[in-house]
Motif scaffolding. Sequence first.
Motif, mmCIF file in Angstrom:
data_model
loop_
_atom_site.group_PDB
_atom_site.id
_atom_site.type_symbol
_atom_site.label_atom_id
_atom_site.label_comp_id
_atom_site.label_asym_id
_atom_site.label_seq_id
_atom_site.Cartn_x
_atom_site.Cartn_y
_atom_site.Cartn_z
ATOM 1 N N LEU A 84 33.045 27.480 35.340
ATOM 2 C CA LEU A 84 32.290 26.373 35.036
ATOM 3 C C LEU A 84 31.344 26.783 33.995
ATOM 4 O O LEU A 84 30.558 28.059 34.335
ATOM 5 C CB LEU A 84 31.485 25.767 35.927
ATOM 6 N N PRO A 85 31.042 26.734 32.721
ATOM 7 C CA PRO A 85 29.867 26.922 31.809
ATOM 8 C C PRO A 85 28.737 26.740 32.747
ATOM 9 O O PRO A 85 28.487 25.912 33.375
ATOM 10 C CB PRO A 85 30.023 26.245 30.579
ATOM 11 N N GLU A 86 27.629 27.595 32.574
ATOM 12 C CA GLU A 86 26.551 27.541 33.302
ATOM 13 C C GLU A 86 25.837 26.313 32.902
ATOM 14 O O GLU A 86 25.874 25.740 31.637
ATOM 15 C CB GLU A 86 25.516 28.620 32.903
ATOM 16 N N LEU A 87 25.407 25.488 33.779
ATOM 17 C CA LEU A 87 24.571 24.251 33.790
ATOM 18 C C LEU A 87 23.287 24.768 32.852
ATOM 19 O O LEU A 87 22.540 25.570 33.285
ATOM 20 C CB LEU A 87 24.393 23.689 35.135
ATOM 21 N N ARG A 125 20.657 21.640 27.492
ATOM 22 C CA ARG A 125 21.688 20.897 27.363
ATOM 23 C C ARG A 125 21.559 19.475 28.126
ATOM 24 O O ARG A 125 21.757 18.313 27.525
ATOM 25 C CB ARG A 125 23.030 21.422 27.940
ATOM 26 N N LEU A 126 21.350 19.536 29.424
ATOM 27 C CA LEU A 126 21.051 18.740 30.282
ATOM 28 C C LEU A 126 19.931 17.626 29.680
ATOM 29 O O LEU A 126 19.979 16.261 29.633
ATOM 30 C CB LEU A 126 20.750 19.157 31.564
#
Lengths: 276, 279
Positions: B96-99, B103-104
């Motif tokens: 998974l690309p890092e959270l 972006r969030l």
Amino acid sequence: MSNGTNTSVDQIFDALDLLAVEGSLGVVELARARGLPTSTAHRLLVTLHDAGFAQRDSTGSRYELGIRAHELVAALFRRHPLTVAALPIVRQLVTDLGHTAVLGTRVGWHQVRMVGFEGWHEVHGASRIGQAELLYESGGGRAILAYLPAAEIEAYVHWESQQRRRSATRTREIHTTLAGVRAGRYGSYPLGADGHGIEVALPIRAGDRAIAAISVCTPTAALQADGRPRRAELRRIARAINELESSLRQQPELSRDPFGHLDTDQLAAALTLPPT
Amino acid sequence: MAARRAAVAAEPAASAPVSDPAGNKAAARVLRLLSRFADEIDSYGVSELSRETGMTKNMVHRALTTLARHGYVVRDETGTRYQLGPGVLRLATAGLPELDLARLCDPYMRRLRDLSGESVTLTVPSGRSAVTIGGVRGRGLIAHRVTVGRITPLHISAASRAILAAFPDDAIARYLEQPLQRLTRRTLVTPGAIWAEVHAVRARGYATVMGDQWQGTSGIAFAVSAQGEYPHGSIGVCGPAERLNADRLNGVLPNIFEIAGEINHRTNLYPSEYFTSAK
């Protein structure tokens, strides 16, 4: 893993699976891979995008997994209480050693990397959070497998030989390696095919079995001349393990497995993507 | 109208004409249902899901069956409720690309910008400082600069003070043990003054720009909260004082708080260590 029905909803999940495997997906690729008209492929990606499961990548013309996908994975990790307890412990381990360290939890016949931080050395391993590997195919997985009850090890070997058409030689190899893990007290697995280091792992035990493992990506430069990890590193990892095992003894609910009621072979199948 | 526009801005609209509107709607419903499982609740029953999503029990049941077929949900130990299934782990296969916190927060920062007209920045703590890691520029010809990478001491600027006030008391005390830098004549540099400000920020729920960093700007900042004792960071709305005057600011404050609530609902799921490197 649809049973072939071609509804929009099944198509959505097929597209999501493909997006997860490829990492990055364009409309035309999706259309070709699934034999769809491009307008349908476009509609599927837009639906995933609107629901937050896909987002445009940095080029703007392709899609990658969106925030919702990540949030679901993170939610699943949270349902394993051990990961919450392990977070500060693994973080401190990385600060002390400088190498990437990961908590891998057993899920069926796989190890899933649920917690991890990247090392602060200039050259360090990728944490690969979220990745699942067969127990025998990672350092952490081997550490776990070696400390499962004998009957379960047999069940794993049997399942693996069915899935991958393995030979008797492989079965012997597995047993020898696991005996080695128990004797040497750590599991290991090469980091990449080009010999840049090894993953060194110790099991976390609760009751009569290992339920997880902590592994450290140790580059060759940090190993001894004989290719084994330094004692100081093993001791430091063991300290992290002891902290967690002690918490587990005091709070047995930390070992709760949200998938404990599911059949192991079924679990393993769910983690295996169908061929694209 | 602004609220509706803001709601649309959070979820980019579909652009292509659909060839299967019913199927499309069903797919969107199933995805929306799956999203519910990202919350704190371990398992859901059909009735609950029906109530929370506004879908009929029949629709919920059909959606759950589809999700179960793909392994995304499974029945829980009791056999009567549903929980996240192992299929979700397939989403993490490619790593998974890092959270990414920036972006969030991005869609919410855009909504804040659209609602206030001013620049919005995202700042995170780093040692004794706060670093700007994201933001959106305000709409006017004149707007507050968004400088990603800007470093500010934790007691200077609304964004920093919102973070500092969200720290546990012993961390604040440790911060105040060292000498404090002054940037303007309004910078607070005594422990007494800073503690008073910390308590004011906690009572109000936000920090205000007070000319301790730049002259001529106004705005507020609120903490982005995390699971555990420390915040992820703060989000600030900042603009020229003549435009973002007291009346205008008070006018948009309730909407700002609504959006802040939505952000924190999501970021509260993660401990503050989640987004930082282990240095």
